[in-house]
Design an enzyme around this catalytic site. Structure first.
Site, PDB file in Angstrom:
ATOM      1  N   ASP A  61       0.821  -1.194   0.000  1.00  0.00           N
ATOM      2  CA  ASP A  61       0.000   0.000   0.000  1.00  0.00           C
ATOM      3  C   ASP A  61       0.865   1.258   0.000  1.00  0.00           C
ATOM      4  O   ASP A  61       1.635   1.490   0.928  1.00  0.00           O
ATOM      5  CB  ASP A  61      -0.875  -0.049   1.253  1.00  0.00           C
ATOM      6  N   THR A  94      -3.124   5.435  -4.222  1.00  0.00           N
ATOM      7  CA  THR A  94      -2.044   6.245  -3.655  1.00  0.00           C
ATOM      8  C   THR A  94      -0.752   6.102  -4.452  1.00  0.00           C
ATOM      9  O   THR A  94      -0.045   7.082  -4.683  1.00  0.00           O
ATOM     10  CB  THR A  94      -1.796   5.881  -2.182  1.00  0.00           C
ATOM     11  N   THR A  95      -0.463   4.889  -4.882  1.00  0.00           N
ATOM     12  CA  THR A  95       0.764   4.680  -5.653  1.00  0.00           C
ATOM     13  C   THR A  95       0.682   5.436  -6.973  1.00  0.00           C
ATOM     14  O   THR A  95       1.624   6.125  -7.379  1.00  0.00           O
ATOM     15  CB  THR A  95       0.952   3.172  -5.924  1.00  0.00           C
ATOM     16  N   ASP A 386      -9.088  -0.314   0.607  1.00  0.00           N
ATOM     17  CA  ASP A 386      -8.995   0.178  -0.762  1.00  0.00           C
ATOM     18  C   ASP A 386     -10.308  -0.125  -1.483  1.00  0.00           C
ATOM     19  O   ASP A 386     -10.885   0.733  -2.156  1.00  0.00           O
ATOM     20  CB  ASP A 386      -7.839  -0.507  -1.521  1.00  0.00           C
TER      21      ASP A 386
HETATM   22  P1  ADP Z   1      -2.647   2.157  -6.283  1.00  0.00           P
HETATM   23  O1  ADP Z   1      -2.009   2.385  -4.946  1.00  0.00           O
HETATM   24  O2  ADP Z   1      -2.339   3.275  -7.226  1.00  0.00           O
HETATM   25  O3  ADP Z   1      -4.081   1.823  -6.204  1.00  0.00           O
HETATM   26  P2  ADP Z   1      -2.287  -0.582  -7.053  1.00  0.00           P
HETATM   27  O4  ADP Z   1      -1.117  -1.405  -6.673  1.00  0.00           O
HETATM   28  O5  ADP Z   1      -3.571  -0.857  -6.385  1.00  0.00           O
HETATM   29  O6  ADP Z   1      -1.872   0.927  -6.893  1.00  0.00           O
HETATM   30  O7  ADP Z   1      -2.464  -0.738  -8.620  1.00  0.00           O
HETATM   31  C1  ADP Z   1      -3.481  -0.101  -9.323  1.00  0.00           C
HETATM   32  C2  ADP Z   1      -3.300  -0.313 -10.793  1.00  0.00           C
HETATM   33  O8  ADP Z   1      -3.377  -1.697 -11.129  1.00  0.00           O
HETATM   34  C3  ADP Z   1      -4.375   0.389 -11.580  1.00  0.00           C
HETATM   35  O9  ADP Z   1      -3.801   1.094 -12.649  1.00  0.00           O
HETATM   36  C4  ADP Z   1      -5.245  -0.762 -12.089  1.00  0.00           C
HETATM   37  O10 ADP Z   1      -5.888  -0.479 -13.308  1.00  0.00           O
HETATM   38  C5  ADP Z   1      -4.233  -1.851 -12.250  1.00  0.00           C
HETATM   39  N1  ADP Z   1      -4.814  -3.197 -12.261  1.00  0.00           N
HETATM   40  C6  ADP Z   1      -5.565  -3.794 -11.313  1.00  0.00           C
HETATM   41  N2  ADP Z   1      -5.913  -5.050 -11.689  1.00  0.00           N
HETATM   42  C7  ADP Z   1      -5.383  -5.246 -12.910  1.00  0.00           C
HETATM   43  C8  ADP Z   1      -5.369  -6.340 -13.835  1.00  0.00           C
HETATM   44  N3  ADP Z   1      -5.982  -7.473 -13.576  1.00  0.00           N
HETATM   45  N4  ADP Z   1      -4.701  -6.176 -14.992  1.00  0.00           N
HETATM   46  C9  ADP Z   1      -4.071  -5.018 -15.249  1.00  0.00           C
HETATM   47  N5  ADP Z   1      -4.033  -3.971 -14.436  1.00  0.00           N
HETATM   48  C10 ADP Z   1      -4.679  -4.070 -13.274  1.00  0.00           C
HETATM   49 MG    MG Z   2      -5.073   0.242  -5.503  1.00  0.00          MG
END
Ligand code: ADP
Ligand code: MG
Length: 535
Positions: A61, A94-95, A386
């Site tokens: 996270d 957040t990332t 989240d």
């Molecule tokens: P954040 O802290 O920004 O929410 P995450 O680690 O949760 O970071 O990653 C979010 C990203 O992962 C988003 O751009 C989302 O579209 C992408 N994502 C989530 N599931 C998938 C998937 N199955 N295939 C491709 N991208 C995905």
């Molecule tokens: Mg996320």
């Protein structure tokens, strides 16, 4: 004549000016983005954070990582603020927000190298950010609260690749159900969803309780362990004898006098418990203490009681059971009582918890996380939050976007198109803004071990030919219509991320002088080795 030097600032003040200040800040911001980058997306890795007292957090996270790192560089701290804002406004993304800000600054540096003035860059970025919001709104898709399936998919997208992944379908169901249940007149307050943890079993056993789980046991072993058809009293005053030493000054000169004083007090307690009983109460939650004598009387009446219940929990129980918190026993009648089908004490590993369940139309609920270890449960909780945040903002704005980088590519494409209408230098800034957004899909690819350039090239050409939902599906490792693959995110994640990332990037770019007093200057030079941009 020799001129005397003019001394403006005391010696222990650190000052960096002009280009150095800019480069130093940009460097720090880039480093922050670099730290969280490897955690992005379903194939992102986790980080293990060890505190000075050896507490361990394992997490994916963004905001948790940055919070725990105790970053001190002033510009880097502003980056951490982006993550915090994102967390409080949306609860997810957040990332993404931090990475976009880092990339905006990195790209600005390229323009600075080409002797483009910072004010031109910030102007271009501002125009781009505004346009991006406009386009984003235009290409988002509408959903309604009845689109449960889509809502579940959004929650699942949020949890893919996180601690909760193993049970994400069940979690998604729990999240959507919980959020819809607490919604009142279109308003949702996530405080009404209590998250409680119980060590033991696996995260797959996590459950939604239509009521409240209290981390409290009944005050006396003589009380019933389970109460069916619970009529619940909520009181915010103590059921205790007044302590003669502390509360009041009375002069007692003989043991008889003391005895009569105490029996007077006991009489008061007796009357209190009688009133409780008379109201029809069979369960009582008390925000203050319950002394031995009151406990004894309550047990005799077969009343289940918990004491020192936190105020926030009292409020949740009130919302869940429909009971009113009373401050005076005179007010306690049957209409003040809350209702639950069952109140029982349940043993979970080491702890005894009190379940208040089977509430009718509860406006507060509990998600009870199970898990083998504290670390697993904590990370599950972060993932769950989240998902909760995403569902709330999806319902609030009624707009969603395709994930897997699709929305970022489409935004970048349209921004570039729009840039053509601008003058030369601003156009360059808009282009850099667009390419900062592409950092999301390229990182998703990179973290999955794929070639970021190949992926970006294909994504761009698919979007150029009109496939606006083409994104990187990391279930199949293919570029395809991610809406069909059900990789969906709330609109608000992206709009908030773009908003705060561009604001902070612009703010940092406008700084050309950092004046730090000795206490804070530790922060500028005191970053871990490798984070020092200026020494
Ligand atoms: P954040 O802290 O920004 O929410 P995450 O680690 O949760 O970071 O990653 C979010 C990203 O992962 C988003 O751009 C989302 O579209 C992408 N994502 C989530 N599931 C998938 C998937 N199955 N295939 C491709 N991208 C995905
Ligand atoms: Mg996320």
């Amino acid at each position: 004549m020799t001129e005397k030097p003019v001394v403006l600032l005391p010696e222990d003040i650190q000052r960096i000016m002009g280009k150095d200040a800019q480069r130093n800040n940009i460097m720090a911001a880039k480093m922050v983005a670099e730290i969280v980058k490897t955690t992005l997306g379903p194939k992102g890795m986790d980080k293990m954070l060890v505190s000075p007292t050896n507490d361990i957090i394992i997490t994916n996270d963004g905001v948790t990582i940055l919070n725990e790192m105790q970053i001190e560089h002033p510009a880097a701290k502003m980056m951490v603020e982006i993550a915090k804002t994102q967390e409080s406004e949306v609860g997810d993304g957040t990332t993404t927000a931090v990475m976009i800000a880092g990339k905006l600054l990195e790209n600005a540096e390229k323009l600075l190298d080409r002797k483009i003035h910072p004010t031109v860059i910030t102007k271009g970025y501002r125009i781009a950010a505004e346009k991006a919001q406009e386009i984003l709104k235009e290409i988002s898709l509408k959903i309604t609260p009845d689109d449960e399936d889509i809502l579940k998919q959004i929650a699942m997208t949020a949890m893919t690749g996180k601690g909760a992944e193993g049970a994400k379908e069940k979690f998604a169901e729990i999240i959507v159900k919980a959020v819809k249940q607490i919604q009142t007149n279109g308003k949702i307050d996530l405080n009404d969803i209590k998250i409680e943890k119980s060590q033991g079993n696996s995260i797959k056993d996590t459950e939604l309780i239509s009521g409240i789980v209290l981390d409290k046991e009944k005050v006396s072993a003589d009380m019933p362990g389970i109460v069916n058809d619970a009529k619940i009293a909520l009181v915010d005053f103590a059921l205790e004898l007044k302590n003669p030493e502390i509360d009041t000054k009375i002069s007692i000169s003989s043991p008889e006098q003391l005895q009569s004083f105490i029996s007077q007090e006991e009489k008061t307690i007796k009357e209190m418990i009688e009133k409780v009983k008379a109201s029809g109460t069979n369960v009582i939650f008390c925000q203050k203490g319950i002394d031995d004598f009151a406990q004894y009387l309550l047990s005799k009446e077969n009343i289940y009681a918990c004491r020192r219940v936190a105020k926030s929990d009292m409020e949740k129980i009130s919302k869940a059971t429909g009971g009113k918190i009373v401050s005076n026993l005179g007010e306690l009648g049957s209409s003040e009582l809350g209702y639950a089908q069952i109140v029982e004490e349940v043993k979970h590993g080491e702890d005894n918890l009190t379940y208040i369940k089977g509430c009718q139309n509860p406006k507060a609920l509990t998600i009870l996380i199970h898990g083998g270890t504290g670390h697993v449960m904590d990370e599950t909780e972060r993932a769950l939050k989240d998902g909760l945040g995403d569902i709330v903002s999806s319902l609030k704005f009624g707009l969603v976007v395709p994930g897997g980088g699709a929305i970022e590519i489409e935004l970048a494409r349209r921004l570039r198109e729009f840039g053509q209408s601008l003058s030369g230098r601003e156009q360059l800034a808009v282009e850099e803004f667009a390419s900062a957004l592409e950092f999301i899909p390229t990182t998703l690819a990179e973290n999955a071990g794929m070639d970021p350039i190949d992926i970006l090239t294909e994504l761009k050409s698919r979007h150029d030919s009109g496939e606006r939902n083409a994104g990187l599906n990391l279930f199949t490792n293919k570029i395809e219509n991610v809406l069909e693959a059900r990789i969906i995110e709330p609109y608000k994640i992206k709009s908030q991320a773009i908003n705060s990332a561009s604001e902070v990037a612009i703010m940092i770019l406008r700084v050309d002088d950092v004046i730090a007093s000795s206490e804070t200057s530790g922060g500028m030079s005191g970053m871990p080795p490798g984070m020092r941009g200026m020494d």
